[in-house]
Design an enzyme around this catalytic site. Structure first.
Site, short mmCIF file in Angstrom:
data_model
loop_
_atom_site.label_atom_id
_atom_site.label_comp_id
_atom_site.label_asym_id
_atom_site.label_seq_id
_atom_site.Cartn_x
_atom_site.Cartn_y
_atom_site.Cartn_z
N LEU A 152 0.84 -1.21 0.00
CA LEU A 152 0.00 0.00 0.00
C LEU A 152 0.87 1.25 0.00
O LEU A 152 0.85 2.03 0.94
CB LEU A 152 -0.95 -0.03 1.20
CG LEU A 152 -2.15 0.91 1.11
CD1 LEU A 152 -3.10 0.51 0.00
CD2 LEU A 152 -2.90 0.98 2.44
N ARG A 175 4.92 -4.72 4.88
CA ARG A 175 5.81 -5.22 5.94
C ARG A 175 5.44 -4.59 7.28
O ARG A 175 5.36 -5.26 8.29
CB ARG A 175 7.27 -4.90 5.61
CG ARG A 175 7.94 -6.02 4.85
CD ARG A 175 9.34 -5.65 4.50
NE ARG A 175 9.36 -4.39 3.77
CZ ARG A 175 10.46 -3.84 3.25
NH1 ARG A 175 11.62 -4.44 3.41
NH2 ARG A 175 10.41 -2.71 2.59
N ARG A 232 5.54 -6.48 -10.57
CA ARG A 232 6.60 -7.09 -11.36
C ARG A 232 6.30 -8.58 -11.45
O ARG A 232 5.79 -9.17 -10.49
CB ARG A 232 7.97 -6.91 -10.69
CG ARG A 232 8.56 -5.53 -10.77
CD ARG A 232 9.00 -5.16 -12.19
NE ARG A 232 9.61 -3.84 -12.24
CZ ARG A 232 8.96 -2.71 -12.51
NH1 ARG A 232 7.66 -2.73 -12.75
NH2 ARG A 232 9.61 -1.56 -12.55
N ASP A 256 -0.32 -7.73 -15.85
CA ASP A 256 0.33 -6.72 -16.69
C ASP A 256 1.84 -6.97 -16.76
O ASP A 256 2.54 -6.34 -17.55
CB ASP A 256 0.07 -5.33 -16.09
CG ASP A 256 0.59 -4.20 -16.97
OD1 ASP A 256 0.42 -4.30 -18.21
OD2 ASP A 256 1.14 -3.22 -16.44
N GLU A 261 9.64 -10.90 -19.50
CA GLU A 261 9.03 -10.03 -20.52
C GLU A 261 10.01 -9.79 -21.68
O GLU A 261 11.20 -9.68 -21.43
CB GLU A 261 8.66 -8.68 -19.88
CG GLU A 261 7.59 -8.84 -18.83
CD GLU A 261 7.30 -7.57 -18.04
OE1 GLU A 261 7.77 -6.50 -18.44
OE2 GLU A 261 6.61 -7.68 -17.02
N HIS A 279 2.67 -5.05 -20.04
CA HIS A 279 3.33 -4.11 -19.11
C HIS A 279 3.03 -2.66 -19.52
O HIS A 279 3.93 -1.91 -19.90
CB HIS A 279 4.85 -4.36 -19.07
CG HIS A 279 5.49 -3.79 -17.83
ND1 HIS A 279 6.61 -4.33 -17.24
CD2 HIS A 279 5.17 -2.71 -17.06
CE1 HIS A 279 6.95 -3.62 -16.18
NE2 HIS A 279 6.09 -2.62 -16.06
C1 GLV Z 1 6.77 0.48 -14.32
O1 GLV Z 1 6.69 -0.69 -14.28
C2 GLV Z 1 7.51 1.31 -13.42
O2 GLV Z 1 8.21 0.78 -12.54
O3 GLV Z 1 7.46 2.53 -13.57
#
Ligand code: GLV
Length: 312
Positions: A152, A175, A232, A256, A261, A279
């Site tokens: 968050l 965390r 990621r 995404d 990738e 992405h």
């Molecule tokens: C996109 O994935 C970014 O980290 O800006």
């Protein structure tokens, strides 16, 4: 004196033009023989321009003895070897905040596309199924469901603010508990996955979060659960995700980002319970322009001896 800048990967054209007018650019992205290129220009380079995907490896930085600053067009700098940069006192800048809205929009779009099967709906009309088979099977409402946000931070908060008016209840795992938000916090990610309908990952990549969305988390989310990843690929155990989606242990996913990738596993491409995007979280003209400008402005600050605008 005009400084020498290594372009590991280019930013938008408008800002590349600004860079060209200010610095001597060396285009590693266009070099046929990268080793020979770096051997030739390496000594002169004082700054790197790169993207979140291309990053800056210790190998490349290691060949640039006079490197002082890396300007990375991304908020996530997991592809930049930060420990190495720190060990040499090389500053790294990223592009936070300017992309919060677009990434949050993408996250909500993927979430809705998955639950309301918008991609399948499009296919249903185009392939004639509507005529041949009648109405499409019913989908799932967002209202009344619980969304667990993993990470968050600034973008996570922008997602939470968007999700509330859709009638989603927000909980989160980070965390450390945040003192400034009222959303319920889970200390344990598996426990949160068990309790939510949707798990949405928006936390930094890198070694600390690698495969934090583990097989156990995925299975706790369960057969009616949806996993959304706008963080990621590395934060998720992709083979376990594929297995769970194929076997019905997980309901659906909207992704995404991927481990390798731009290669996306065939298994995911064939699945109807998966929505895929290449992405594109922040990939709008306006936001990429703002991100690119921040790279240029950080470099300008560095070379003018002013404090960096957005150091990592
Ligand atoms: C996109 O994935 C970014 O980290 O800006």
């Amino acid at each position: 004196m005009t400084a020498d800048v290594l372009v590991v990967a280019p930013i938008l054209t408008r800002q590349m033009t600004q860079l060209e007018a200010t610095y001597r650019l060396h285009r590693l992205d266009r070099a046929a023989d990268r080793d020979a290129f770096l051997a030739e220009v390496g000594d002169r380079i004082e700054a790197i321009v790169t993207t979140g995907t291309a990053g800056a490896s210790a190998d490349v930085m290691g060949r640039l003895p006079n490197l002082k600053v890396v300007g990375c067009m991304a908020v996530g700098v997991d592809a930049v070897d930060l420990p190495y940069a720190r060990s040499r006192g090389i500053a790294v800048t990223n592009t936070p905040d300017v992309l919060n809205d677009c990434v949050a929009d993408t996250a909500m779009g993927l979430l809705i596309a998955s639950m309301r099967k918008l991609v399948l709906s499009d296919r249903y009309v185009r392939d004639g199924s509507w005529v041949a088979k009648g109405p499409m099977p019913l989908t799932t409402s967002l209202r009344g469901k619980t969304l667990g946000i993993l990470g968050l931070g600034r973008i996570g908060m922008a997602i939470a603010r968007r999700a509330e008016p859709f009638g989603l209840t927000i909980v989160y795992h980070t965390r450390r508990k945040r003192d400034d938000v009222a959303y319920p916090w889970y200390a344990d990610l598996v426990a949160m996955a068990r309790d939510v309908d949707i798990l949405l990952a928006i936390l930094p990549g890198g070694p600390e979060t690698r495969r934090i969305v583990s097989r156990e988390v995925i299975e706790a989310l369960g057969p009616t659960g949806t996993f959304v990843n706008v963080a990621r690929g590395s934060v998720c155990d992709e083979p376990a995700l594929i297995e769970a989606l194929a076997s019905g242990k997980l309901g659906a996913a909207a992704l995404d980002v991927f481990e390798d990738e731009p290669r996306v596993p065939d298994a995911l491409i064939r699945m109807d319970n998966v929505v895929l995007a290449p992405h594109v979280g922040s990939a709008t003209v306006e936001t990429r322009d703002a991100m690119s400008q921040l790279v240029v402005d950080n470099l300008a600050a560095h070379f003018a001896g002013r404090p960096l605008l957005t150091p990592v």
